[in-house]
Scaffold this motif. Structure first.
Motif, PDB file in Angstrom:
ATOM      1  N   GLY A   1       0.791  -1.219   0.000  1.00  0.00           N
ATOM      2  CA  GLY A   1       0.000   0.000   0.000  1.00  0.00           C
ATOM      3  C   GLY A   1       0.826   1.272   0.000  1.00  0.00           C
ATOM      4  O   GLY A   1       0.271   2.367  -0.131  1.00  0.00           O
ATOM      5  N   THR A   2       2.161   1.158   0.148  1.00  0.00           N
ATOM      6  CA  THR A   2       3.053   2.314   0.149  1.00  0.00           C
ATOM      7  C   THR A   2       3.699   2.459  -1.226  1.00  0.00           C
ATOM      8  O   THR A   2       4.207   1.481  -1.783  1.00  0.00           O
ATOM      9  CB  THR A   2       4.166   2.158   1.204  1.00  0.00           C
ATOM     10  OG1 THR A   2       3.569   2.034   2.487  1.00  0.00           O
ATOM     11  CG2 THR A   2       5.095   3.356   1.187  1.00  0.00           C
ATOM     12  N   ILE A   3       3.684   3.671  -1.784  1.00  0.00           N
ATOM     13  CA  ILE A   3       4.341   3.923  -3.060  1.00  0.00           C
ATOM     14  C   ILE A   3       5.851   3.981  -2.831  1.00  0.00           C
ATOM     15  O   ILE A   3       6.340   4.771  -2.031  1.00  0.00           O
ATOM     16  CB  ILE A   3       3.840   5.233  -3.692  1.00  0.00           C
ATOM     17  CG1 ILE A   3       2.335   5.156  -3.966  1.00  0.00           C
ATOM     18  CG2 ILE A   3       4.599   5.527  -4.994  1.00  0.00           C
ATOM     19  CD1 ILE A   3       1.718   6.475  -4.377  1.00  0.00           C
ATOM     20  N   LEU A   4       6.583   3.136  -3.532  1.00  0.00           N
ATOM     21  CA  LEU A   4       8.034   3.065  -3.400  1.00  0.00           C
ATOM     22  C   LEU A   4       8.684   3.632  -4.652  1.00  0.00           C
ATOM     23  O   LEU A   4       8.401   3.188  -5.764  1.00  0.00           O
ATOM     24  CB  LEU A   4       8.481   1.621  -3.189  1.00  0.00           C
ATOM     25  CG  LEU A   4       7.962   0.954  -1.907  1.00  0.00           C
ATOM     26  CD1 LEU A   4       8.264  -0.537  -1.928  1.00  0.00           C
ATOM     27  CD2 LEU A   4       8.582   1.599  -0.684  1.00  0.00           C
ATOM     28  N   THR A   5       9.562   4.607  -4.469  1.00  0.00           N
ATOM     29  CA  THR A   5      10.246   5.210  -5.598  1.00  0.00           C
ATOM     30  C   THR A   5      11.352   4.291  -6.098  1.00  0.00           C
ATOM     31  O   THR A   5      11.801   3.379  -5.397  1.00  0.00           O
ATOM     32  CB  THR A   5      10.864   6.563  -5.201  1.00  0.00           C
ATOM     33  OG1 THR A   5      11.887   6.334  -4.224  1.00  0.00           O
ATOM     34  CG2 THR A   5       9.803   7.499  -4.620  1.00  0.00           C
ATOM     35  N   LYS A   6      11.813   4.577  -7.318  1.00  0.00           N
ATOM     36  CA  LYS A   6      12.934   3.803  -7.860  1.00  0.00           C
ATOM     37  C   LYS A   6      14.171   3.994  -6.998  1.00  0.00           C
ATOM     38  O   LYS A   6      14.967   3.071  -6.808  1.00  0.00           O
ATOM     39  CB  LYS A   6      13.208   4.213  -9.306  1.00  0.00           C
ATOM     40  CG  LYS A   6      12.077   3.868 -10.265  1.00  0.00           C
ATOM     41  CD  LYS A   6      12.378   4.364 -11.671  1.00  0.00           C
ATOM     42  CE  LYS A   6      11.184   4.161 -12.577  1.00  0.00           C
ATOM     43  NZ  LYS A   6      11.440   4.672 -13.951  1.00  0.00           N
ATOM     44  N   ASP A   7      14.337   5.196  -6.464  1.00  0.00           N
ATOM     45  CA  ASP A   7      15.479   5.466  -5.585  1.00  0.00           C
ATOM     46  C   ASP A   7      15.412   4.608  -4.330  1.00  0.00           C
ATOM     47  O   ASP A   7      16.438   4.116  -3.846  1.00  0.00           O
ATOM     48  CB  ASP A   7      15.491   6.948  -5.218  1.00  0.00           C
ATOM     49  CG  ASP A   7      16.778   7.351  -4.525  1.00  0.00           C
ATOM     50  OD1 ASP A   7      17.862   7.052  -5.059  1.00  0.00           O
ATOM     51  OD2 ASP A   7      16.702   7.950  -3.440  1.00  0.00           O
ATOM     52  N   ALA A   8      14.196   4.392  -3.797  1.00  0.00           N
ATOM     53  CA  ALA A   8      14.042   3.544  -2.610  1.00  0.00           C
ATOM     54  C   ALA A   8      14.451   2.110  -2.918  1.00  0.00           C
ATOM     55  O   ALA A   8      15.117   1.455  -2.109  1.00  0.00           O
ATOM     56  CB  ALA A   8      12.594   3.590  -2.122  1.00  0.00           C
ATOM     57  N   PHE A   9      14.065   1.626  -4.102  1.00  0.00           N
ATOM     58  CA  PHE A   9      14.464   0.270  -4.490  1.00  0.00           C
ATOM     59  C   PHE A   9      15.984   0.173  -4.619  1.00  0.00           C
ATOM     60  O   PHE A   9      16.596  -0.793  -4.153  1.00  0.00           O
ATOM     61  CB  PHE A   9      13.805  -0.120  -5.812  1.00  0.00           C
ATOM     62  CG  PHE A   9      12.357  -0.474  -5.702  1.00  0.00           C
ATOM     63  CD1 PHE A   9      11.951  -1.609  -5.012  1.00  0.00           C
ATOM     64  CD2 PHE A   9      11.385   0.317  -6.296  1.00  0.00           C
ATOM     65  CE1 PHE A   9      10.607  -1.948  -4.915  1.00  0.00           C
ATOM     66  CE2 PHE A   9      10.045  -0.008  -6.206  1.00  0.00           C
ATOM     67  CZ  PHE A   9       9.655  -1.136  -5.513  1.00  0.00           C
ATOM     68  N   LEU A  10      16.598   1.176  -5.265  1.00  0.00           N
ATOM     69  CA  LEU A  10      18.050   1.153  -5.437  1.00  0.00           C
ATOM     70  C   LEU A  10      18.760   1.150  -4.089  1.00  0.00           C
ATOM     71  O   LEU A  10      19.736   0.418  -3.885  1.00  0.00           O
ATOM     72  CB  LEU A  10      18.500   2.362  -6.261  1.00  0.00           C
ATOM     73  CG  LEU A  10      18.222   2.321  -7.765  1.00  0.00           C
ATOM     74  CD1 LEU A  10      18.633   3.640  -8.413  1.00  0.00           C
ATOM     75  CD2 LEU A  10      18.933   1.156  -8.434  1.00  0.00           C
ATOM     76  N   ASN A  11      18.272   1.967  -3.150  1.00  0.00           N
ATOM     77  CA  ASN A  11      18.889   2.015  -1.823  1.00  0.00           C
ATOM     78  C   ASN A  11      18.814   0.683  -1.117  1.00  0.00           C
ATOM     79  O   ASN A  11      19.753   0.252  -0.443  1.00  0.00           O
ATOM     80  CB  ASN A  11      18.224   3.099  -0.973  1.00  0.00           C
ATOM     81  CG  ASN A  11      18.638   4.493  -1.379  1.00  0.00           C
ATOM     82  OD1 ASN A  11      19.694   4.689  -1.956  1.00  0.00           O
ATOM     83  ND2 ASN A  11      17.800   5.468  -1.082  1.00  0.00           N
ATOM     84  N   HIS A  12      17.675   0.005  -1.253  1.00  0.00           N
ATOM     85  CA  HIS A  12      17.503  -1.276  -0.564  1.00  0.00           C
ATOM     86  C   HIS A  12      18.282  -2.395  -1.260  1.00  0.00           C
ATOM     87  O   HIS A  12      18.748  -3.330  -0.604  1.00  0.00           O
ATOM     88  CB  HIS A  12      16.023  -1.627  -0.468  1.00  0.00           C
ATOM     89  CG  HIS A  12      15.345  -0.963   0.684  1.00  0.00           C
ATOM     90  ND1 HIS A  12      14.968   0.363   0.671  1.00  0.00           N
ATOM     91  CD2 HIS A  12      15.004  -1.436   1.909  1.00  0.00           C
ATOM     92  CE1 HIS A  12      14.411   0.669   1.830  1.00  0.00           C
ATOM     93  NE2 HIS A  12      14.424  -0.406   2.594  1.00  0.00           N
ATOM     94  N   LEU A  13      18.426  -2.299  -2.567  1.00  0.00           N
ATOM     95  CA  LEU A  13      19.132  -3.350  -3.294  1.00  0.00           C
ATOM     96  C   LEU A  13      20.640  -3.187  -3.245  1.00  0.00           C
ATOM     97  O   LEU A  13      21.383  -4.170  -3.196  1.00  0.00           O
ATOM     98  CB  LEU A  13      18.683  -3.376  -4.762  1.00  0.00           C
ATOM     99  CG  LEU A  13      17.230  -3.793  -5.036  1.00  0.00           C
ATOM    100  CD1 LEU A  13      16.932  -3.657  -6.522  1.00  0.00           C
ATOM    101  CD2 LEU A  13      16.964  -5.214  -4.569  1.00  0.00           C
TER     102      LEU A  13
END
Length: 241
Positions: free
Chosen positions: A166-178
């Motif tokens: 339910g939370t919108i995740l930005t591409k930057d958030a994905f990159l940070n986590h990966l």
């Protein structure tokens, strides 16, 4: 999952970082309490591990300050030879768990996963959404009991979406986590991962699970429509690195 380790002892830091990386976490390291406070306020972490006896600030002070700043990141405190009073103080400051050193590596990883999923409202390591099942411990995904063959990055993206449903995740958030800010590729790689992940889910009867919010990012829909036919159902249960 992305984690912040707050530890100023070099030996303990090296050992903990090795354990956490082996446990599949992306880890940032803060060597002081003030650095930890700044990082927790500016970056999005799934968890933080805070040593009670860091040099510049008491661990409880770190926790109190970030909680006053409305930082809700779950915090696990580590310490050696602490009293019951110390433990009570950390929980009163806003800690979510406490583990004594020396600790068993597997116990630490299990506690981290438990705190992370409880903070997102999940009581067990096996999460079921419709006909999709995620096993957080095994890092595996299933559709109606059939294993979905995902790469390590594809699984990490799906896990993040599920835990933050339910939370919108930005591409930057994905990159940070990966990648944790290290050797990050261009943002368009996230679109590639999402495309491949959607295709594999659809092949296993799960459609419209991952929504695109144009100009913002991706979101796991609260409700999705299973497709009527499952193609290519026989796959290995392994997740490739």
């Amino acid at each position: 999952m992305r984690l912040l380790l707050v530890e100023n002892d070099c030996g303990e830091s090296v050992s903990a970082l090795k354990t956490l990386h082996q446990g599949g976490f992306t880890v940032d390291h803060a060597g002081s309490g003030f650095d930890a406070i700044e990082m927790l306020q500016h970056y999005d972490y799934d968890l933080a591990i805070v040593d009670l006896s860091i040099d510049d600030l008491d661990g409880c002070d770190v926790i109190r300050r970030v909680r006053r700043a409305r930082v809700e990141t779950p915090i696990i405190v580590t310490s050696q030879g602490s009293s019951a009073r110390d433990k009570i103080a950390t929980f009163n400051a806003g800690a979510d768990d406490f583990i004594e050193r020396p600790y068993d590596d597997e116990e630490l990883i299990a506690r981290l996963h438990a705190v992370a999923r409880r903070s997102r409202g999940f009581s067990t390591a096996v999460i079921t959404l419709g006909n999709l099942t995620i096993d957080l411990n095994a890092k595996s995904a299933f559709a109606s009991g059939v294993s979905i063959p995902l790469t390590g990055k594809e699984y990490a993206i799906l896990e993040l979406l599920v835990l933050r449903r339910g939370t919108i995740l930005t591409k930057d958030a994905f990159l940070n986590h990966l990648y944790g800010g290290r050797d990050e590729p261009e943002m368009k790689i996230i679109d590639v991962f999402i495309c491949k992940l959607r295709r594999k889910l659809q092949e296993h009867g799960i459609d419209n699970l991952i929504g695109t919010v144009w100009g913002r990012g991706y979101v796991l829909r609260e409700e999705f429509q299973p497709v009527s036919r499952v193609t290519n159902p026989q796959h290995s249960s392994l997740i490739n690195a």
